[in-house]
Design a protein around this motif. Structure first.
Motif, PDB file in Angstrom:
ATOM      1  N   ASP A  18       5.076   2.955   2.791  1.00  0.00           N
ATOM      2  CA  ASP A  18       5.023   2.508   3.889  1.00  0.00           C
ATOM      3  C   ASP A  18       5.334   4.121   5.232  1.00  0.00           C
ATOM      4  N   VAL A  19       5.728   3.722   6.431  1.00  0.00           N
ATOM      5  CA  VAL A  19       5.904   4.887   7.379  1.00  0.00           C
ATOM      6  C   VAL A  19       7.214   4.142   8.034  1.00  0.00           C
ATOM      7  N   GLU A  20       7.462   5.749   8.395  1.00  0.00           N
ATOM      8  CA  GLU A  20       8.500   5.413   9.989  1.00  0.00           C
ATOM      9  C   GLU A  20       8.758   6.368  10.947  1.00  0.00           C
ATOM     10  N   ARG A  22       9.585   7.119  14.946  1.00  0.00           N
ATOM     11  CA  ARG A  22      10.687   7.686  15.816  1.00  0.00           C
ATOM     12  C   ARG A  22      10.620   8.265  16.555  1.00  0.00           C
ATOM     13  N   SER A  66       9.501  -3.283  11.110  1.00  0.00           N
ATOM     14  CA  SER A  66      10.862  -4.172  11.341  1.00  0.00           C
ATOM     15  C   SER A  66      11.406  -2.594  12.210  1.00  0.00           C
ATOM     16  N   ALA A  67      12.174  -2.641  13.165  1.00  0.00           N
ATOM     17  CA  ALA A  67      12.678  -1.716  14.060  1.00  0.00           C
ATOM     18  C   ALA A  67      14.524  -1.576  13.642  1.00  0.00           C
ATOM     19  N   THR A  76      14.144   3.741  15.519  1.00  0.00           N
ATOM     20  CA  THR A  76      12.520   3.535  14.455  1.00  0.00           C
ATOM     21  C   THR A  76      12.435   2.672  14.172  1.00  0.00           C
ATOM     22  N   THR A  78       9.547   0.781  11.129  1.00  0.00           N
ATOM     23  CA  THR A  78       9.417   1.472  10.194  1.00  0.00           C
ATOM     24  C   THR A  78       8.263   0.025   9.636  1.00  0.00           C
ATOM     25  N   GLN A  80       5.953  -1.438   6.319  1.00  0.00           N
ATOM     26  CA  GLN A  80       5.939  -1.754   5.204  1.00  0.00           C
ATOM     27  C   GLN A  80       4.853  -2.051   4.240  1.00  0.00           C
ATOM     28  N   THR A  82       1.749  -0.826   4.655  1.00  0.00           N
ATOM     29  CA  THR A  82       0.895  -0.794   5.600  1.00  0.00           C
ATOM     30  C   THR A  82      -0.445  -0.816   4.929  1.00  0.00           C
TER      31      THR A  82
END
Lengths: 116, 117
Positions: A18-20, A22, A66-67, A76, A78, A80, A82
């Motif tokens: 997963d990555v976030e 910003r 999602s955000a 943010t 996101t 999931q 990836t």
């Protein structure tokens, strides 16, 4: 004043993680947009926040994306689990409150995501 | 659905000369806005010029001007006295209405402009 900022500038991750990402919009801007820029698809709209209204999620490519936008400011994005096809530059933009016509969108420098 | 087409993937211009980048779009809306953004190697998208569809007068910003032909759905960008710093990818973008869910931009594929010294 400060422009739109995004972090990190570059992100390398492994498939399945997963990555976030910003985005800090320009102070006072009520609208915030996420776009994805990839070689194959060009620039695509992902999601749009306007003030306290429900976001327009019509551009999100799958439910892995999602955000959220907290306090009407920072957002943010996101991703999931990836996948390699998620590799792209993710751009954020903000625009001032609707004041009549043609609110200009101001872009951040983007986050380059590479999924190995 | 609205679409934006840039038929020139790459263009080249000599420094100090003039170049025109083409853009056509398809929409059934009467109220919309058109933009040209540039993206230099730094990745930062920078607004070059914008045009409201209800305005007949073509927008100009210093060395940049547009030729907006609403009936033909054409929106070309002219760069006069080209400078080395103009080298970038230029994106034509469309946006219908304002605010609400009508706010996102629809982009063309871009035209990569090279400026030769």
């Amino acid at each position: 004043g400060a422009g739109v900022s995004q972090s990190p500038s570059n992100k390398v991750t492994e498939k399945g993680k997963d990555v976030e990402l910003r985005c800090d919009p320009i102070s006072g801007h009520t609208a915030l947009y996420w776009y994805r820029q990839s070689l194959g698809q060009g620039l695509e709209f992902l999601i749009y926040f306007q003030g306290n209204s429900a976001p327009d999620k019509s551009g999100l490519p799958s439910d892995r994306f999602s955000a959220e936008r907290t306090g009407g400011s920072v957002s943010t994005l996101t991703i999931q689990r990836t996948q390699q096809e998620d590799s792209a530059v993710y751009l954020c933009a903000s625009s001032p409150p609707p004041s009549g016509r043609a609110d200009t969108q101001y872009f951040g420098p983007g986050t380059r995501l590479t999924v190995l | 659905a609205q679409t934006v087409t840039q038929s020139q993937p790459e263009m080249s211009v000599q420094e100090a000369e003039t170049v025109t980048l083409s853009c056509t779009y398809d929409t059934s809306e009467s109220d919309y806005y058109l933009f040209w953004y540039k993206q230099p190697p730094s990745r930062q998208m920078i607004l070059v010029i914008r045009q409201e569809a209800y305005k007949q007068q073509n927008a100009t910003e210093n060395r940049f001007s547009v030729n907006f032909q609403k009936a033909a759905k054409s929106f070309s960008l002219k760069i006069s006295d080209s400078q080395l710093g103009d080298a970038a990818i230029y994106f034509c973008a469309y946006r219908k209405g304002y605010g609400g869910s009508q706010g996102n931009l629809i982009f063309g594929k871009g035209t990569k402009l090279s400026v030769k010294p």
